[in-house]
Each structure stands twice: as structure tokens, then as C-alpha cells.
Design a protein around this motif. Structure first.
Motif, short mmCIF file in Angstrom:
data_model
loop_
_atom_site.label_atom_id
_atom_site.label_comp_id
_atom_site.label_asym_id
_atom_site.label_seq_id
_atom_site.Cartn_x
_atom_site.Cartn_y
_atom_site.Cartn_z
N ASP A 1 0.56 -1.10 0.32
CA ASP A 1 -0.38 0.09 0.32
C ASP A 1 0.93 1.18 0.12
O ASP A 1 1.98 1.42 0.73
CB ASP A 1 -0.76 -0.35 1.16
N PRO A 2 1.12 2.34 -1.08
CA PRO A 2 1.40 2.88 -0.78
C PRO A 2 1.47 4.87 -0.16
O PRO A 2 1.85 5.71 -0.59
CB PRO A 2 1.76 3.33 -2.58
N ILE A 3 -0.29 4.93 0.32
CA ILE A 3 -0.21 5.92 1.11
C ILE A 3 -0.76 5.30 2.28
O ILE A 3 -0.03 6.17 3.25
CB ILE A 3 -2.29 5.55 0.12
N VAL A 4 -1.80 4.10 2.97
CA VAL A 4 -1.31 3.94 3.84
C VAL A 4 -0.61 2.44 4.09
O VAL A 4 -0.16 1.00 3.81
CB VAL A 4 -3.08 3.13 4.70
N ALA A 5 0.32 3.31 4.99
CA ALA A 5 1.58 1.62 5.13
C ALA A 5 1.27 0.75 5.44
O ALA A 5 0.45 0.59 6.81
CB ALA A 5 2.85 2.60 5.95
N PRO A 6 1.73 -0.37 5.65
CA PRO A 6 1.33 -1.53 5.44
C PRO A 6 1.56 -1.91 7.07
O PRO A 6 0.74 -2.55 8.08
CB PRO A 6 1.59 -2.59 5.23
N ALA A 7 2.80 -1.71 7.21
CA ALA A 7 2.65 -1.21 9.45
C ALA A 7 2.11 -0.28 9.75
O ALA A 7 1.13 -0.68 10.96
CB ALA A 7 4.25 -0.73 9.05
N GLN B 1 0.29 -7.44 -3.53
CA GLN B 1 0.79 -6.63 -4.14
C GLN B 1 -0.69 -5.85 -4.78
O GLN B 1 -1.02 -5.22 -6.33
CB GLN B 1 1.35 -6.74 -5.92
N GLY B 2 -1.45 -5.43 -3.90
CA GLY B 2 -2.81 -5.27 -4.13
C GLY B 2 -2.91 -3.49 -4.00
O GLY B 2 -3.88 -2.67 -4.06
N HIS C 1 -3.53 0.22 -2.71
CA HIS C 1 -4.21 1.33 -1.58
C HIS C 1 -5.96 0.55 -1.97
O HIS C 1 -6.72 1.14 -1.63
CB HIS C 1 -4.31 2.93 -1.61
N LEU C 2 -6.52 -0.62 -2.57
CA LEU C 2 -7.46 -1.59 -2.31
C LEU C 2 -8.26 -0.64 -3.40
O LEU C 2 -9.88 -0.69 -3.06
CB LEU C 2 -7.76 -2.02 -1.43
N LEU C 3 -7.97 0.39 -4.42
CA LEU C 3 -8.99 0.89 -5.35
C LEU C 3 -8.57 0.28 -6.70
O LEU C 3 -8.55 -0.46 -6.97
CB LEU C 3 -8.04 2.43 -5.18
N ALA C 4 -9.95 0.75 -7.25
CA ALA C 4 -9.92 0.08 -8.94
C ALA C 4 -9.47 0.66 -9.77
O ALA C 4 -8.93 -0.23 -10.11
CB ALA C 4 -11.74 0.81 -9.13
N THR C 5 -8.12 1.16 -9.20
CA THR C 5 -7.22 1.57 -9.89
C THR C 5 -6.32 0.85 -9.67
O THR C 5 -5.03 0.58 -10.67
CB THR C 5 -6.80 3.10 -10.18
N ASP C 6 -6.26 -0.02 -8.45
CA ASP C 6 -5.37 -1.62 -8.33
C ASP C 6 -6.09 -2.49 -9.00
O ASP C 6 -5.24 -3.71 -8.58
CB ASP C 6 -5.43 -1.22 -6.82
N GLY C 7 -7.28 -2.13 -9.43
CA GLY C 7 -7.59 -3.79 -10.28
C GLY C 7 -8.95 -3.92 -9.12
O GLY C 7 -9.09 -5.32 -9.20
N PHE C 8 -9.11 -3.06 -8.27
CA PHE C 8 -10.07 -3.37 -6.92
C PHE C 8 -11.48 -2.82 -7.11
O PHE C 8 -12.15 -2.22 -6.58
CB PHE C 8 -9.66 -3.64 -5.07
N SER D 1 -3.58 -15.64 4.15
CA SER D 1 -2.70 -14.34 2.96
C SER D 1 -4.20 -14.99 1.85
O SER D 1 -4.23 -15.62 1.89
CB SER D 1 -1.75 -14.71 2.46
N ALA D 2 -4.47 -13.90 1.22
CA ALA D 2 -5.81 -14.03 0.32
C ALA D 2 -4.70 -13.40 -0.73
O ALA D 2 -3.72 -12.41 -0.92
CB ALA D 2 -7.01 -13.31 0.45
N PRO D 3 -5.11 -14.43 -2.01
CA PRO D 3 -5.03 -13.01 -3.51
C PRO D 3 -5.34 -12.34 -3.42
O PRO D 3 -6.73 -12.13 -3.15
CB PRO D 3 -5.34 -14.60 -4.27
N SER D 4 -5.32 -11.59 -4.72
CA SER D 4 -5.05 -10.43 -5.12
C SER D 4 -6.75 -10.99 -6.48
O SER D 4 -5.56 -11.46 -7.13
CB SER D 4 -4.19 -9.11 -5.18
N LEU D 5 -7.36 -9.87 -6.30
CA LEU D 5 -8.64 -10.44 -7.56
C LEU D 5 -8.75 -9.39 -8.92
O LEU D 5 -8.54 -7.78 -8.15
CB LEU D 5 -9.81 -11.35 -6.05
#
Length: 211
Positions: free
Chosen positions: A144-150, A168-169, A171-178, A207-211
Motif C-alpha cells: 500500500d503506497p498511501i497507508v503503510a502496511p505497518a 500487491q494490492g 491501496h485497494l482502489l479500482a485503479t489497483d484492480g479492485f 494471505s489472500a490473492p488479489s483479485l
């Protein structure tokens, strides 16, 4: 009398209820006959803390024992403040995607908007929230480039939350494929059934794959 089950979906900065995976999740739950509301927060490109809290209050009122909340990014800390302020004894479940509970290192502002000033107004009682439900899950993207995973992990630790990691998700946005987030649906459905939604939860990880 059984309390009505209400499900609320809360967007973050720069978003609307019609963005990303919010419509898909609402449709999946509404197809099961559930009462779902995607809360519209005003001026999301320049959020005003008080106005966002007012919008949450207008939509939610007093949180109920069966209410389920799904929030993303800036919506998570906004919701957590609201729950800390209203202090319901019980809620149904809490799903936090790209969540955080304090100032974000390296992200003091976005496009000239002060994230730090917004977050400085937040007052959280995470132990109280932890006691509201056994069904808490944090969905964390590992890049996540916006909210650091830590920062999301820190929130999960403080809430004794189950954690779902998405490789590799972004920021879980539509532009990230979500445009779908099945992981959130999984958590909600398990909570509705009254079961633990992850092996060993709370505190478990999958762990869950990004979809």
C-alpha cells in the motif's frame, strides 16, 4: 425482539459510495436481503472532520448490536472516532480495509490537503472498540503506497484483529484492480452466521490473492 441487522459501507478520501469495490459489496449483500447503506461523506477531496462526523451520525445514529461496518482508508479512522464517541456496548462486526489509527508517516498531506490536521482531531478508544465485537478484521495490502502496511498492522494489533493480507494490492482502489473485494464479503458473511471468520480469529492471519 431481534435487533435489525444494518450494514454500512464507508468510503475514504477522494472517493464516493459509487467507487472501487463498494457497489459490488453492497449488491452482494443486498442480494441476500440485507439492509445495506453506502454512506456518502461530503467533499471527499477536502474532508472536514466535523462534517464527516455529522454525516456518519445522520446515517448511523446510535450504533446497534447487530450493525456491521466496512470502511476504507480515511473512512476507517473516521468510523473508529465515531464508535469511540458513541460507545455502543455491542456491534455486529468491523471490517477495516487499508485502515490506520493515527498520523501517517510520510503522508502529512495529499494534494495540498492536510491529512495531519484531520487526524489530529481524532480521539480513539481502541480497547472499548475491541470489546464491542469479536468480529474484527483488518484487510492489509502488502504494498500500500498511501497507508503503510505497518500502520495498518499497528491498528490490527491494537484491536486484536484478525488480519487478511493481500499481496500487491496497492491501496485497494479500482485503479489497483479492485472493483470487487471478496475478502470483505467473506468476513461479513461469517459474522452474520455467528462464526469466527478466520481460523483462530481474533489475532489470526491468512494471505489472500488479489483479485
Amino acid at each position: 425482539m431481534t435487533a435489525q441487522k444494518r450494514i454500512f459501507i464507508i468510503h475514504g478520501y477522494g472517493a464516493s459510495p459509487d467507487d472501487h469495490w463498494f457497489p459490488w459489496l453492497a449488491e452482494q449483500l443486498q442480494a441476500q436481503g440485507l439492509c445495506v447503506q453506502r454512506i456518502a461523506l461530503p467533499d471527499s477531496h477536502a474532508p472536514d472532520f466535523s462534517r464527516w462526523q455529522q454525516a456518519l451520525a445522520a446515517a448511523i445514529g446510535t450504533p446497534g448490536a447487530e450493525d456491521i461496518f466496512i470502511a476504507h482508508s480515511l473512512g476507517t479512522i473516521s468510523l473508529l472516532h465515531y464508535l469511540s464517541h458513541t460507545r455502543p456496548a455491542r456491534i455486529g462486526a468491523l471490517v477495516l480495509a487499508s485502515g490506520f489509527g493515527g498520523k501517517l508517516p510520510g503522508l502529512s498531506e495529499i494534494n495540498g490537503y492536510s491529512v495531519d490536521d484531520y487526524v489530529a482531531q481524532v480521539r480513539l478508544d481502541l480497547p472499548a472498540i475491541r470489546a464491542m465485537t469479536p468480529h474484527i478484521a483488518c484487510i492489509i495490502s502488502d504494498n500500500d503506497p498511501i497507508v503503510a502496511p505497518a500502520e495498518s498492522q499497528k491498528l490490527a494489533d491494537n484491536l486484536s484483529s484478525a488480519v487478511i493480507r493481500i499481496p500487491q494490492g496497492g491501496h485497494l482502489l479500482a485503479t489497483d484492480g479492485f472493483t470487487r473485494l471478496p475478502q470483505a464479503l467473506q468476513v461479513v458473511e461469517a459474522a452474520l452466521q455467528g462464526g469466527l471468520f478466520l481460523p483462530g480469529a481474533p489475532g489470526a492471519e491468512i494471505s489472500a490473492p488479489s483479485l
